[in-house]
Design an enzyme around this catalytic site. Structure first.
Site, PDB file in Angstrom:
ATOM      1  N   CYS A 168      23.984  16.621  43.186  1.00  0.00           N
ATOM      2  CA  CYS A 168      23.963  15.401  44.286  1.00  0.00           C
ATOM      3  C   CYS A 168      22.606  15.156  44.518  1.00  0.00           C
ATOM      4  O   CYS A 168      22.339  14.283  45.240  1.00  0.00           O
ATOM      5  CB  CYS A 168      24.780  15.938  45.309  1.00  0.00           C
ATOM      6  SG  CYS A 168      26.526  16.871  44.980  1.00  0.00           S
ATOM      7  N   HIS A 299      22.454  14.253  54.460  1.00  0.00           N
ATOM      8  CA  HIS A 299      23.286  14.567  53.199  1.00  0.00           C
ATOM      9  C   HIS A 299      24.932  14.472  53.580  1.00  0.00           C
ATOM     10  O   HIS A 299      25.447  13.812  53.163  1.00  0.00           O
ATOM     11  CB  HIS A 299      23.046  15.848  52.403  1.00  0.00           C
ATOM     12  CG  HIS A 299      23.859  16.109  51.439  1.00  0.00           C
ATOM     13  ND1 HIS A 299      23.693  15.144  50.378  1.00  0.00           N
ATOM     14  CD2 HIS A 299      24.632  16.957  50.868  1.00  0.00           C
ATOM     15  CE1 HIS A 299      24.468  15.613  49.150  1.00  0.00           C
ATOM     16  NE2 HIS A 299      24.973  16.703  49.618  1.00  0.00           N
ATOM     17  N   HIS A 333      30.926  10.109  48.731  1.00  0.00           N
ATOM     18  CA  HIS A 333      29.904  10.870  48.107  1.00  0.00           C
ATOM     19  C   HIS A 333      29.996  10.405  46.545  1.00  0.00           C
ATOM     20  O   HIS A 333      30.678  10.521  45.749  1.00  0.00           O
ATOM     21  CB  HIS A 333      30.233  12.398  47.970  1.00  0.00           C
ATOM     22  CG  HIS A 333      29.240  13.266  47.785  1.00  0.00           C
ATOM     23  ND1 HIS A 333      27.945  12.799  47.015  1.00  0.00           N
ATOM     24  CD2 HIS A 333      28.863  14.494  47.838  1.00  0.00           C
ATOM     25  CE1 HIS A 333      27.200  13.930  46.967  1.00  0.00           C
ATOM     26  NE2 HIS A 333      27.671  14.832  47.366  1.00  0.00           N
TER      27      HIS A 333
END
Length: 405
Positions: A168, A299, A333
């Site tokens: 990620c 995040h 995400h």
């Protein structure tokens, strides 16, 4: 040959391009953010058992529509990953007014990122890999770097190219590498970013980890219960100060930090050692102090582990925690694209003096005093943004983006 720099090189963002669940260009993404309108909904194009029970940050444009828009109807081997990459890439280079000769120049680098790559075609990959087909047009398209090769071929890129897969944090690392190439004299320009499309491969994997929410995610809420997967592509054009001329400058890449806590394959260390290190290094390399950060694009996945660890790290670094929020509550995400997506959304925050809230917050996290921003803020002072991207395996990357004052 590497150029010798007489003075520190500044790296400016002169072009941006994005396609996400919020819209198929920068303007539409911005409009959705201002309206606090999320793109997380029932999936229409992505075929999976889980589309009936889980929400996704799916892009509304179909593959057929993308091929039509991009004049790629007759081009073989373009997966959805490749199509999304081309769409965002073209917007970014057009925004920066790059010519074909500039793209082909040996001092122009391309660093992209992806975690899924062509494996978005999970079923077709299975058929091809197990010799249950005659061999599809996608045989060379399954790797994480296949979309990068498509961009290299289509735009005749001759300079340094690379594809990064650090989960990620992938496209945040692409931005960091591009800036470092320019600062070190190894390139004068870099197109950086990343892409990931929804795929059975990742949805099934994340579901096995039991971290997918059945509701729109709510990062930094006490009752958060998981993330929503999304898809996106985002690219930024980075140029050295000497190349900018009269171009619009969106922001400066001021600092970056990368660390790895090596704690667990899919969880961060609870004492936030990796997150703290990456944030500290980013702020120090930017040459500013923590109290100069005006906003943190966190995040913020919405999982119990991530949000607690990230906020632990933030409260360790900042005596007075600046406004923070998670734009994953809008886009889902987007994995390998997330760092670049959130860098662009941070740039929108800088350029428009706005802060976009975390959505769906109902209950404050009981172990922390600080709350995320929960309502849209205009006329905000946003000179310096810290953007966090934390990946599986503990690969943590933080970027500091600044207004050119």
């Amino acid at each position: 040959m590497q150029k010798q720099r007489d003075k520190p090189v500044r790296v400016f963002v002169t072009g941006i391009g994005i396609i996400s669940a919020l819209g198929d260009n920068v303007e539409k993404n911005h409009e959705s953010l201002v309206k606090s309108q999320a793109g997380i909904r029932n999936a229409v194009h992505f075929e999976s058992y889980y589309t009936a029970v889980l929400p996704f940050g799916e892009i509304e444009t179909s593959n057929e529509e993308l091929k039509e828009i991009l004049n790629l109807k007759d081009e073989p081997g373009y997966t959805r990953t490749c199509l999304l990459a081309v769409k965002a890439f073209e917007e970014a280079i057009a925004d920066s007014r790059l010519s074909s000769s500039e793209l082909s120049s040996f001092d122009t680098a391309l660093i992209s990122a992806s975690t899924v790559g062509g494996m978005c075609l999970t079923d077709q990959l299975y058929e091809d890999a197990n010799c249950k087909s005659d061999g599809s047009e996608y045989l060379e398209a399954y790797g994480p770097g296949s979309h990068t090769l498509k961009l290299v071929e289509k735009y005749k890129i001759n300079g340094f190219t690379d594809t990064i897969n650090t989960a990620c944090s992938s496209s945040a690392n692409a931005i960091m590498l591009g800036a470092r190439l320019i600062k070190s004299g190894r390139a004068n320009r870099a197109v950086v970013g990343g892409v990931d499309a929804l795929a059975k491969y990742t949805v099934n994997g994340f579901n096995a980890l039991k971290i997918l929410s059945k509701n729109p995610c709510k990062p930094f809420d006490e009752n958060r219960d998981g993330l929503n997967l999304g898809e996106a592509a985002a690219y930024l054009v980075l140029e050295s100060e000497e190349l900018v001329g009269d171009k619009k400058i969106y922001a400066e890449i001021l600092g970056y930090g990368n660390s790895n806590d090596a704690h667990h394959p899919s969880a961060m260390s609870e004492d936030a050692v990796g997150a703290i290190r990456s944030m500290k290094d980013a702020i120090e390399s930017a040459g500013i102090s923590p109290d100069q950060i005006n906003y943190i694009n966190a995040h913020g996945t919405g999982t119990p582990n991530n949000d607690s660890v990230e906020l632990t790290g933030i409260t360790e670094i900042f005596k007075n925690v600046p406004p923070f929020s998670s734009t994953k509550s809008y886009t889902g995400h987007t994995l390998g694209a997330a760092g670049a997506v959130e860098a662009i959304l941070s740039i929108l925050s800088i350029n428009n003096s706005e802060i976009y809230p975390s959505l769906h917050i109902e209950t404050a996290m009981k172990d922390f005093e600080d709350l995320p921003v929960t309502s849209y803020q205009s006329e905000a002072q946003v000179n310096y943004v810290l953007s966090n991207s934390f990946g599986f395996g503990g690969n943590c990357t933080s970027l500091v983006l600044g207004k050119v004052l």
